[in-house]
Design an enzyme around this catalytic site. Structure first.
Site, mmCIF file in Angstrom:
data_model
loop_
_atom_site.group_PDB
_atom_site.id
_atom_site.type_symbol
_atom_site.label_atom_id
_atom_site.label_comp_id
_atom_site.label_asym_id
_atom_site.label_seq_id
_atom_site.Cartn_x
_atom_site.Cartn_y
_atom_site.Cartn_z
ATOM 1 N N CYS A 93 7.927 -19.719 -14.556
ATOM 2 C CA CYS A 93 7.248 -18.892 -13.553
ATOM 3 C C CYS A 93 5.866 -18.412 -13.970
ATOM 4 C CB CYS A 93 8.113 -17.678 -13.221
ATOM 5 S SG CYS A 93 9.779 -18.065 -12.686
ATOM 6 N N HIS A 116 4.881 -11.674 -10.799
ATOM 7 C CA HIS A 116 5.263 -12.106 -12.157
ATOM 8 C C HIS A 116 4.061 -12.433 -13.032
ATOM 9 C CE1 HIS A 116 8.646 -14.233 -14.654
ATOM 10 N NE2 HIS A 116 8.275 -13.066 -15.147
#
Length: 422
Positions: free
Chosen positions: A81, A142
Site C-alpha cells: 500500500c 496511508h
C-alpha cells in the site's frame, strides 16, 4: 434496519442519476476537464469480468472498459500500500522519495508514527490545486499524518494538495474488525513477546533462587524485573486490543469523525461523500480521488452483497466494489504488480480499445497535470509518462523502455520493452 438500507440505496441512486445527467461531468472539449480517479486496494487483474473472469459479476467496471481504453500491461510501482500509493501520487518510484524500506516495515504501521510522504514531494493534487482545481480525496490515504507533534499534520492529505479529505488516514487491517486474528506489525509483536518471555524466565529464575537461598539478589530488584515484565506483557497485549482505537478511524479534514470506525456503514458513508463532493464542485474544474478501502482485508460486506457471488466473502466484496464504481483473490493477483487499468473520456478517447503496451500507475501524475494545463516539474526526476498520446492512439508504443520492480529498497526485476524500430 432493512427500511433504512433501502432508503440509502434509493438516495444514492437518485444522486447518481443527477450527476450522470449533469453537464458538470465535463464537456469533452473543456480545457480543464473534471477528473475522477478511482483506486482499488488489492484488486487482482484476474478478478473482474473485462479481464477474463467469468464467475464474478462486475458489469459496471466492464462497461467502463467498453466505453474506454483497457490497459492489459498496467504496472504498480510496488506490491504494498504505502510505497505504491506514494509512487501513484508523485509519479516517482518510491525509493526516490524515501517511501521504500530495507527492513520488514515496508508499509506504515501506525497512525501515530512519524513517517509519511515527505513534505517536499509534489503530488498531482498539489499541481492541479495551483491550476484552480477543487481537489478531494475520499477513502484511504496511508501516507502518514504527523511528523513531530500530534497536530502538525505534515503528512496529512490537506498538506499534499487536497482541499478536502474524508476517509481513513491509515488502512484496513484485521484489527479493525471484531473476532479477527490481529495482523498489524507482526514483527513488533513477535519482538515484544520474545522479550516478555526472556524477562519472565529471568524473574522466575531469580524468584526461585531468592526463595531457596541460592541467590542473594535484593527483593527490590526482583520486584523491578517483575514490573518491567508486566509492562512488556501489557504492551504486547495492547497490540491485540487497542489498535482498533488507534488506527481504525475516519477523519473529515483534520477532525476525527469515528473512533473506531463502524465498518458496516463505511461503504455507504464514503460513497455519499464522493457523490456530495461532485455535486458541490460541479461548477468549477475538480479532481476527485476515490481511494476505495475495497478489497483489502478484512472482507467486510454490506448485507445486500453477502452470499451473492460464487467465490465466498472475497467474491461478494468484489461485486460490492463494482456496485460502488457504478457508484485478495490470489489467482488473479500476479504478485500485486500487474493491475487492472481502465481510462474513459467520452468524445476524447476511443471506445472499446485494448492496449497491450506497458504502462504504469506513475503515468497518472504527468497525464492529469498536462490535462490541467500545467507543465510537469523539471526540478526532479519524474518516472511516469504522459499516457494521452497512447490512449488516443496517436502513437503505437509506450514511452517506457524499462520498468523497474523493487521489493522494499532492493531492485528485484526489470521489465524491458523493445522500442519501435529497434
Amino acid at each position: 434496519a432493512d427500511k433504512e438500507r433501502k432508503q440509502q440505496f434509493s438516495k444514492i441512486a437518485q444522486m447518481r442519476t443527477q450527476i450522470v445527467g449533469s453537464n458538470a461531468m465535463g464537456a469533452a472539449l473543456d480545457s480543464k476537464p473534471n477528473i475522477i480517479l478511482m483506486l482499488a486496494d488489492d484488486l487482482g487483474i484476474g478478478d473482474i469480468g473485462c479481464y477474463g473472469n467469468t464467475t464474478i459479476k462486475t458489469p459496471n467496471i466492464d462497461q467502463l472498459a467498453k466505453e474506454g481504453v483497457k490497459l492489459t500491461q498496467h504496472i504498480a510501482a510496488a506490491s504494498l500500500c504505502t510505497p505504491s500509493r506514494a509512487a501513484f501520487l508523485t509519479g516517482r518510484y518510491p525509493i526516490r522519495s524515501g517511501m521504500a524500506s530495507r527492513n520488514d516495515y515496508r508499509a506504515l504501521q501506525w497512525n501515530a508514527g512519524s513517517g509519511g510522504l515527505p513534505v517536499n514531494e509534489t503530488t498531482f493534487a498539489k499541481m492541479l490545486q495551483q491550476q484552480g482545481y477543487a481537489t478531494g480525496l475520499i477513502g484511504k490515504w496511508h501516507q502518514g499524518v504527523n511528523c513531530d507533534t500530534i497536530d502538525d499534520y505534515c503528512h496529512h492529505p490537506l498538506n499534499h494538495g487536497f482541499d478536502y479529505f474524508y476517509g481513513m488516514p491509515f488502512t484496513l487491517v484485521n484489527n479493525c474488525q471484531d473476532n479477527k486474528p490481529p495482523e498489524l506489525d507482526r514483527v513488533f509483536q513477535a519482538k515484544l513477546w520474545f522479550y516478555t518471555q526472556v524477562i519472565t524466565f529471568a524473574v522466575l529464575t531469580f524468584l526461585i533462587g531468592k526463595i531457596t537461598g541460592l541467590v542473594s539478589i535484593p527483593w527490590k530488584v526482583v520486584l523491578f524485573l517483575a514490573l518491567f515484565d508486566f509492562l512488556f506483557f501489557a504492551s504486547w497485549y495492547s497490540c491485540y486490543g487497542f489498535v482498533k482505537y488507534w488506527n481504525c478511524i475516519l477523519m473529515r479534514n483534520y477532525n476525527i469523525t469515528e473512533q473506531p470506525m463502524k465498518l458496516e456503514r463505511t461503504t455507504f458513508v464514503l460513497l455519499n461523500e464522493a457523490l456530495s463532493f461532485i455535486q458541490s464542485k460541479k461548477h468549477k474544474p475538480f479532481l476527485l480521488l476515490v481511494s476505495f478501502l475495497h478489497v483489502h482485508t478484512p472482507l467486510f460486506t454490506t448485507e445486500k452483497f453477502v452470499g451473492k457471488s460464487k467465490h465466498g466473502r472475497y467474491g461478494d466484496y468484489v461485486e460490492e466494489l463494482d456496485w460502488l464504481v457504478g457508484g485478495k483473490g490470489m489467482g488473479g493477483w500476479e504478485g500485486g504488480i500487474r493491475v487492472p487499468g481502465i481510462v474513459r473520456w467520452p468524445g476524447m478517447l476511443p471506445e472499446n480499445i485494448v492496449l497491450d503496451e506497458p504502462t504504469s500507475l506513475m503515468d497518472i501524475f504527468p497525464t492529469v497535470i498536462l490535462l490541467a494545463g500545467k507543465d510537469v516539474p523539471q526540478d526532479r526526476i519524474i518516472d511516469g509518462r504522459n499516457l494521452l498520446p497512447l490512449l488516443q492512439q496517436k502513437v503505437k508504443h509506450s514511452e517506457h523502455e524499462f520498468l523497474f520492480h523493487y521489493c522494499g529498497s532492493y531492485l528485484h526485476a526489470v521489465r524491458w520493452h523493445q522500442k519501435d524500430g529497434e
